[in-house]
Enzyme design. Structure first.
Site, mmCIF file in Angstrom:
data_model
loop_
_atom_site.group_PDB
_atom_site.id
_atom_site.type_symbol
_atom_site.label_atom_id
_atom_site.label_comp_id
_atom_site.label_asym_id
_atom_site.label_seq_id
_atom_site.Cartn_x
_atom_site.Cartn_y
_atom_site.Cartn_z
ATOM 1 N N SER A 99 0.847 -1.194 0.000
ATOM 2 C CA SER A 99 0.000 0.000 0.000
ATOM 3 C C SER A 99 0.884 1.246 0.000
ATOM 4 O O SER A 99 1.689 1.431 0.923
ATOM 5 C CB SER A 99 -0.873 0.008 1.266
ATOM 6 O OG SER A 99 -1.441 1.288 1.440
ATOM 7 N N MET B 134 -8.340 8.690 -0.538
ATOM 8 C CA MET B 134 -9.180 9.091 0.591
ATOM 9 C C MET B 134 -9.718 10.502 0.368
ATOM 10 O O MET B 134 -9.005 11.374 -0.135
ATOM 11 C CB MET B 134 -8.353 9.048 1.878
ATOM 12 C CG MET B 134 -7.795 7.687 2.173
ATOM 13 S SD MET B 134 -6.880 7.704 3.739
ATOM 14 C CE MET B 134 -6.261 6.024 3.735
ATOM 15 N N HIS C 97 -1.120 -1.372 -4.292
ATOM 16 C CA HIS C 97 -2.394 -0.926 -3.713
ATOM 17 C C HIS C 97 -2.344 0.580 -3.515
ATOM 18 O O HIS C 97 -1.440 1.097 -2.845
ATOM 19 C CB HIS C 97 -2.616 -1.628 -2.357
ATOM 20 C CG HIS C 97 -3.947 -1.361 -1.730
ATOM 21 N ND1 HIS C 97 -5.093 -2.038 -2.080
ATOM 22 C CD2 HIS C 97 -4.304 -0.478 -0.767
ATOM 23 C CE1 HIS C 97 -6.102 -1.583 -1.339
ATOM 24 N NE2 HIS C 97 -5.656 -0.649 -0.545
ATOM 25 N N HIS D 200 -8.135 1.631 -4.237
ATOM 26 C CA HIS D 200 -9.126 1.488 -3.160
ATOM 27 C C HIS D 200 -9.730 2.859 -2.874
ATOM 28 O O HIS D 200 -9.068 3.723 -2.294
ATOM 29 C CB HIS D 200 -8.371 0.937 -1.935
ATOM 30 C CG HIS D 200 -9.193 0.835 -0.693
ATOM 31 N ND1 HIS D 200 -8.595 0.652 0.545
ATOM 32 C CD2 HIS D 200 -10.530 0.852 -0.467
ATOM 33 C CE1 HIS D 200 -9.544 0.576 1.476
ATOM 34 N NE2 HIS D 200 -10.720 0.698 0.881
ATOM 35 N N MET E 224 -11.731 5.145 -0.898
ATOM 36 C CA MET E 224 -12.386 5.416 0.373
ATOM 37 C C MET E 224 -13.049 6.788 0.233
ATOM 38 O O MET E 224 -12.567 7.816 0.724
ATOM 39 C CB MET E 224 -11.367 5.397 1.521
ATOM 40 C CG MET E 224 -10.897 3.986 1.846
ATOM 41 S SD MET E 224 -9.420 3.890 2.854
ATOM 42 C CE MET E 224 -8.175 3.887 1.581
ATOM 43 N N ASP F 76 -6.826 -5.815 4.216
ATOM 44 C CA ASP F 76 -6.108 -4.551 4.103
ATOM 45 C C ASP F 76 -6.048 -3.872 5.465
ATOM 46 O O ASP F 76 -7.079 -3.490 6.005
ATOM 47 C CB ASP F 76 -6.896 -3.675 3.101
ATOM 48 C CG ASP F 76 -6.303 -2.318 2.890
ATOM 49 O OD1 ASP F 76 -6.897 -1.561 2.109
ATOM 50 O OD2 ASP F 76 -5.253 -2.006 3.488
ATOM 51 N N GLY F 77 -4.801 -3.836 6.012
ATOM 52 C CA GLY F 77 -4.630 -3.109 7.270
ATOM 53 C C GLY F 77 -4.122 -4.003 8.387
ATOM 54 O O GLY F 77 -4.788 -4.966 8.771
ATOM 55 N N GLY F 78 -2.915 -3.702 8.859
ATOM 56 C CA GLY F 78 -2.361 -4.419 10.013
ATOM 57 C C GLY F 78 -1.846 -5.803 9.708
ATOM 58 O O GLY F 78 -1.605 -6.620 10.604
ATOM 59 N N MET G 168 -11.737 -5.043 5.026
ATOM 60 C CA MET G 168 -10.810 -4.191 5.780
ATOM 61 C C MET G 168 -10.539 -4.829 7.134
ATOM 62 O O MET G 168 -11.482 -5.199 7.845
ATOM 63 C CB MET G 168 -11.416 -2.809 5.990
ATOM 64 C CG MET G 168 -11.534 -1.950 4.740
ATOM 65 S SD MET G 168 -9.956 -1.640 3.970
ATOM 66 C CE MET G 168 -9.147 -0.647 5.214
ATOM 67 N N ASP H 196 -4.285 3.755 -2.125
ATOM 68 C CA ASP H 196 -5.391 4.234 -1.284
ATOM 69 C C ASP H 196 -5.777 5.654 -1.665
ATOM 70 O O ASP H 196 -4.916 6.535 -1.708
ATOM 71 C CB ASP H 196 -4.966 4.212 0.194
ATOM 72 C CG ASP H 196 -4.919 2.807 0.733
ATOM 73 O OD1 ASP H 196 -3.946 2.446 1.411
ATOM 74 O OD2 ASP H 196 -5.864 2.051 0.467
HETATM 75 C C1 DX5 Z 1 -6.024 2.065 5.476
HETATM 76 C C2 DX5 Z 1 -5.467 1.614 4.137
HETATM 77 C C3 DX5 Z 1 -4.465 0.479 4.227
HETATM 78 C C4 DX5 Z 1 -3.242 0.824 4.967
HETATM 79 C C5 DX5 Z 1 -2.362 -0.404 5.095
HETATM 80 O O1 DX5 Z 1 -7.212 2.771 5.254
HETATM 81 O O2 DX5 Z 1 -6.536 1.157 3.332
HETATM 82 O O3 DX5 Z 1 -4.091 0.107 2.903
HETATM 83 O O4 DX5 Z 1 -2.522 1.786 4.324
HETATM 84 O O5 DX5 Z 1 -2.157 -0.562 6.446
HETATM 85 P P1 DX5 Z 1 -0.805 -1.119 7.108
HETATM 86 O O6 DX5 Z 1 0.203 -0.016 7.028
HETATM 87 O O7 DX5 Z 1 -1.216 -1.474 8.496
HETATM 88 O O8 DX5 Z 1 -0.389 -2.331 6.293
HETATM 89 ZN ZN ZN Z 2 -6.432 0.285 1.199
#
Ligand code: DX5
Ligand code: ZN
Length: 215
Positions: free
Chosen positions: A7, A36, A32, A65, A67, A170-172, A136, A34
């Protein structure tokens, strides 16, 4: 084989070309991106112009993605810019099926995303219009958060219902929690912090692919 999608939210915004090329060289499978809108999530990130320029510097699929509360005003711009997959959130107050059809009508993958707290039942009626379901594993908006393990059951639910599209999280995501995601059906792992903060991304990606193969 699990696909690793770094990402760029965790990349250096002043050196995106350098970081994306390094990710491609390290063996990552997708990029990926993001996006926003500071409305659907309390943060602002990137643009269709970023995607257009990324399209010029990497041949990896661009997994965008959105958002955004109003993606309908930007879908064509991101498709024109070269997005390979365009994912919108099921929670928005828009005609989501029509937007998914519009993305597919231009020959790209249509993705649907759910926040951690949104049930899979929200999308079961439209899964046949999607190529990717993004579960997510953190509340969208920021990288570097802790994976919400409750989401693993949603990944399992998609697999058990025989969903044939990509199942993405996606995330963590880290090396130490990827296996539980993969054994429950994950096919695409979005990783920001764990990849871009790693001193040896290529070695990390090799280990992640091995985990993806169940080795
Ligand atoms: C959060 C994003 C994720 C994030 C990835 O809204 O969609 O893609 O950047 O998270 P980590 O850095 O935890 O992999
Ligand atoms: Zn994302």
């Amino acid at each position: 084989m699990i696909k690793i999608a770094p990402s760029i939210l965790a990349a250096d915004p002043l050196n995106l070309e350098r970081d994306v090329k390094a990710a491609q060289k390290a063996g990552c499978d997708w990029i990926h991106v993001d996006i926003m809108d500071a409305h659907f999530v309390p943060n602002l990130a990137y643009s269709a112009e970023t995607v257009r320029r990324l399209r010029e510097v990497t041949d990896l699929p661009l997994d965008v993605h959105l958002m955004m509360d109003n993606p309908e005003i930007m879908v064509d711009a991101f498709l024109d810019a070269g997005a390979s997959c365009l994912t919108i959130h099921a929670e928005i107050d828009r005609n989501v099926p029509a937007l998914l059809d519009r993305i597919r009508s231009r020959g790209r993958m249509a993705g649907i995303a759910l926040r951690p707290g949104s049930p899979v039942e929200m999308i079961t009626g439209i899964l046949d219009r999607t190529d990717l379901a993004l579960m997510m594993t953190v509340e969208p908006g920021f990288g570097g958060q802790k994976l919400d393990a409750r989401v693993i059951s949603k990944i399992r639910q998609l697999k058990d219902m025989g969903y044939t599209g990509e199942i993405e999280a996606d995330g963590g995501i880290r090396e130490d929690n990827l296996e539980s995601l993969v054994t429950n059906g994950l096919t695409v792992a979005v990783m920001g912090t764990a990849l871009f903060r790693n001193e040896d991304m290529a070695a990390c990606v090799k280990r992640l692919h091995r985990i993806g193969r169940g080795e």
